[in-house]
Design a protein around this motif. Sequence first.
Motif, PDB file in Angstrom:
ATOM      1  N   ASP A 135       0.972  -1.185  -0.134  1.00  0.00           N
ATOM      2  CA  ASP A 135       0.080  -0.138   0.064  1.00  0.00           C
ATOM      3  C   ASP A 135       0.863   1.180  -0.094  1.00  0.00           C
ATOM      4  O   ASP A 135       1.366   1.794   1.101  1.00  0.00           O
ATOM      5  CB  ASP A 135      -0.819  -0.236   1.138  1.00  0.00           C
ATOM      6  CG  ASP A 135      -1.747   1.078   1.186  1.00  0.00           C
ATOM      7  OD1 ASP A 135      -1.669   1.948   0.387  1.00  0.00           O
ATOM      8  OD2 ASP A 135      -2.475   1.341   2.344  1.00  0.00           O
ATOM      9  N   HIS A 136       1.206   1.531  -1.077  1.00  0.00           N
ATOM     10  CA  HIS A 136       2.587   2.710  -1.352  1.00  0.00           C
ATOM     11  C   HIS A 136       2.134   3.938  -0.990  1.00  0.00           C
ATOM     12  O   HIS A 136       2.668   4.621  -0.423  1.00  0.00           O
ATOM     13  CB  HIS A 136       2.977   2.689  -2.689  1.00  0.00           C
ATOM     14  CG  HIS A 136       4.161   3.079  -2.903  1.00  0.00           C
ATOM     15  ND1 HIS A 136       5.431   2.731  -2.563  1.00  0.00           N
ATOM     16  CD2 HIS A 136       4.616   4.523  -3.029  1.00  0.00           C
ATOM     17  CE1 HIS A 136       6.493   3.585  -2.751  1.00  0.00           C
ATOM     18  NE2 HIS A 136       5.872   4.576  -3.060  1.00  0.00           N
ATOM     19  N   CYS A 137       0.863   4.404  -1.635  1.00  0.00           N
ATOM     20  CA  CYS A 137       0.179   5.811  -1.282  1.00  0.00           C
ATOM     21  C   CYS A 137      -0.912   5.730  -1.940  1.00  0.00           C
ATOM     22  O   CYS A 137      -1.354   4.986  -2.452  1.00  0.00           O
ATOM     23  CB  CYS A 137       1.350   6.903  -2.160  1.00  0.00           C
ATOM     24  SG  CYS A 137       1.248   6.522  -4.212  1.00  0.00           S
ATOM     25  N   HIS A 138      -1.551   6.986  -1.554  1.00  0.00           N
ATOM     26  CA  HIS A 138      -3.075   7.240  -1.939  1.00  0.00           C
ATOM     27  C   HIS A 138      -3.364   8.772  -2.269  1.00  0.00           C
ATOM     28  O   HIS A 138      -2.611   9.567  -1.915  1.00  0.00           O
ATOM     29  CB  HIS A 138      -4.098   6.573  -1.064  1.00  0.00           C
ATOM     30  CG  HIS A 138      -4.500   7.552  -0.038  1.00  0.00           C
ATOM     31  ND1 HIS A 138      -3.602   7.412   1.271  1.00  0.00           N
ATOM     32  CD2 HIS A 138      -4.808   8.785   0.372  1.00  0.00           C
ATOM     33  CE1 HIS A 138      -3.932   8.207   2.192  1.00  0.00           C
ATOM     34  NE2 HIS A 138      -5.023   9.119   1.569  1.00  0.00           N
ATOM     35  N   ILE A 139      -4.093   8.892  -3.325  1.00  0.00           N
ATOM     36  CA  ILE A 139      -4.645  10.212  -3.657  1.00  0.00           C
ATOM     37  C   ILE A 139      -6.018  10.445  -2.878  1.00  0.00           C
ATOM     38  O   ILE A 139      -6.938   9.682  -3.182  1.00  0.00           O
ATOM     39  CB  ILE A 139      -4.849  10.162  -5.123  1.00  0.00           C
ATOM     40  CG1 ILE A 139      -3.478   9.970  -5.851  1.00  0.00           C
ATOM     41  CG2 ILE A 139      -5.220  11.514  -5.539  1.00  0.00           C
ATOM     42  CD1 ILE A 139      -3.418  10.021  -7.414  1.00  0.00           C
ATOM     43  N   ASP A 140      -6.018  11.536  -2.101  1.00  0.00           N
ATOM     44  CA  ASP A 140      -7.212  12.086  -1.614  1.00  0.00           C
ATOM     45  C   ASP A 140      -7.593  13.308  -2.165  1.00  0.00           C
ATOM     46  O   ASP A 140      -6.985  13.722  -2.988  1.00  0.00           O
ATOM     47  CB  ASP A 140      -6.780  12.127   0.180  1.00  0.00           C
ATOM     48  CG  ASP A 140      -8.048  12.016   0.852  1.00  0.00           C
ATOM     49  OD1 ASP A 140      -9.323  11.978   0.419  1.00  0.00           O
ATOM     50  OD2 ASP A 140      -7.829  11.653   2.233  1.00  0.00           O
ATOM     51  N   PHE A 141      -8.673  13.835  -1.803  1.00  0.00           N
ATOM     52  CA  PHE A 141      -9.326  15.091  -2.205  1.00  0.00           C
ATOM     53  C   PHE A 141      -9.810  15.872  -0.957  1.00  0.00           C
ATOM     54  O   PHE A 141     -10.708  15.301  -0.270  1.00  0.00           O
ATOM     55  CB  PHE A 141     -10.547  14.909  -3.090  1.00  0.00           C
ATOM     56  CG  PHE A 141     -10.870  16.066  -3.758  1.00  0.00           C
ATOM     57  CD1 PHE A 141     -10.103  16.565  -4.853  1.00  0.00           C
ATOM     58  CD2 PHE A 141     -12.073  16.992  -3.310  1.00  0.00           C
ATOM     59  CE1 PHE A 141     -10.599  17.816  -5.614  1.00  0.00           C
ATOM     60  CE2 PHE A 141     -12.430  17.827  -3.993  1.00  0.00           C
ATOM     61  CZ  PHE A 141     -11.643  18.678  -4.990  1.00  0.00           C
TER      62      PHE A 141
END
Length: 297
Positions: free
Chosen positions: A232-238
Motif C-alpha cells: 500500500d504505497h500511497c493514495h490520492i485524497d481530495f
Amino acid sequence: MSDTSQLQAIMFADVSGSSALYKRVGNLEAKSLIDETIGTMRALTEANNGIVVKTIGDEVMARFDHPEAACSAAIAMQQGSQDGNGLAIRIGLAYGATLLVDGDVFGDTVNDAACVAHIARARQTVVTQAIVDELPPSLRDACQEFDRIPIKGEGQISLIYRLQWELPDQTYSATRVMALQELSGDNPASQRLTLAHSDGELQLTPQETPFVIGRDPRRVDLFINTSLASRDHCHIDFRRGKFVLVDHSTNGTYVTTPGHEPIYLRREEVPLQGEGSIGIGGQTDKPSTEVIRFRLS
C-alpha cells in the motif's frame, strides 16, 4: 502498593499540530477543541473495554486487555475525528508484558507504543508486529507494512504497520465531498485528475478518492509491479478542493513538475498541481522507477 505483571495493549493517542492550533485560533478556542477531542478519545477507549491510564496535555495513554479492542478503539477515534471537529490525531499501539502499579503502567511495551506513536503522522495509526500477530483476520488484513525501524530497547530491526481506518464505501466519500463544497464556493465534483501509466490512462474524480496505489492487487486501485513499491504505497485524497498525494511507503515517492525541483515524500503528503510525474520508490528520471504521469483539469 500493588504491582501486577500483565499482558496489555498500550495506546498513545494525541492531537496532531496542537501548537499550531493555539497560534491559529487562540488559547480559549484551541483548548476547547482539544478538550473535546480528548473527551471523545476517552469515551471511545471505555466503549471498547479499555482503561484510560492518564492524559498528558493533548495526549491520552490507555491500556486494553487485547489488541483487537485497542485497534477497534483506534479506528473509532480516527473516524470520529474525521466526522467531529476535524482535529487530526495520531496513534501508536504496542502489545506485550507490562507492569501495573497503582493504576499506572510501565515496561518495554509502553516504550514501544510511545515510539511508534511518534512515528505516526496526522490521521495515522501505527502498530507493532506483536499487535498484528494477535489480531483476527479481518483486522490483520487492515494492517499494511509501513516501515522497518530499530524500536527502542531492541537490538534488531522491527517491522511496524499502518492500521487502515478509512471507510471505503461511497457514503464516506460523498460526505467528505459535501463538506468540501460547504467550505468552498467551487464545485469540486467537476474537477478531474488524469493518471497515465504503462497500463493505460484513467480519470479520477473527487468522489473516487481515496485512490490507492501499490503492489498488492487485492487492495489497490492502481497496481504497480515493482519491488520498489510497498503493498500500500500511497493514495490520492481530495481535500479542500485539491487532490493530495499521501505517501505511507518504505522507499518513498517522488513528485516532479515542470520548472521545479523534485519533491521527495516519505510518510508525508503534497497537493498535486498542474501536471507532472509521480515516481514510485525512486526518482522519475531513473529507468528502474515506475512512473505515473498526472494532469489536473
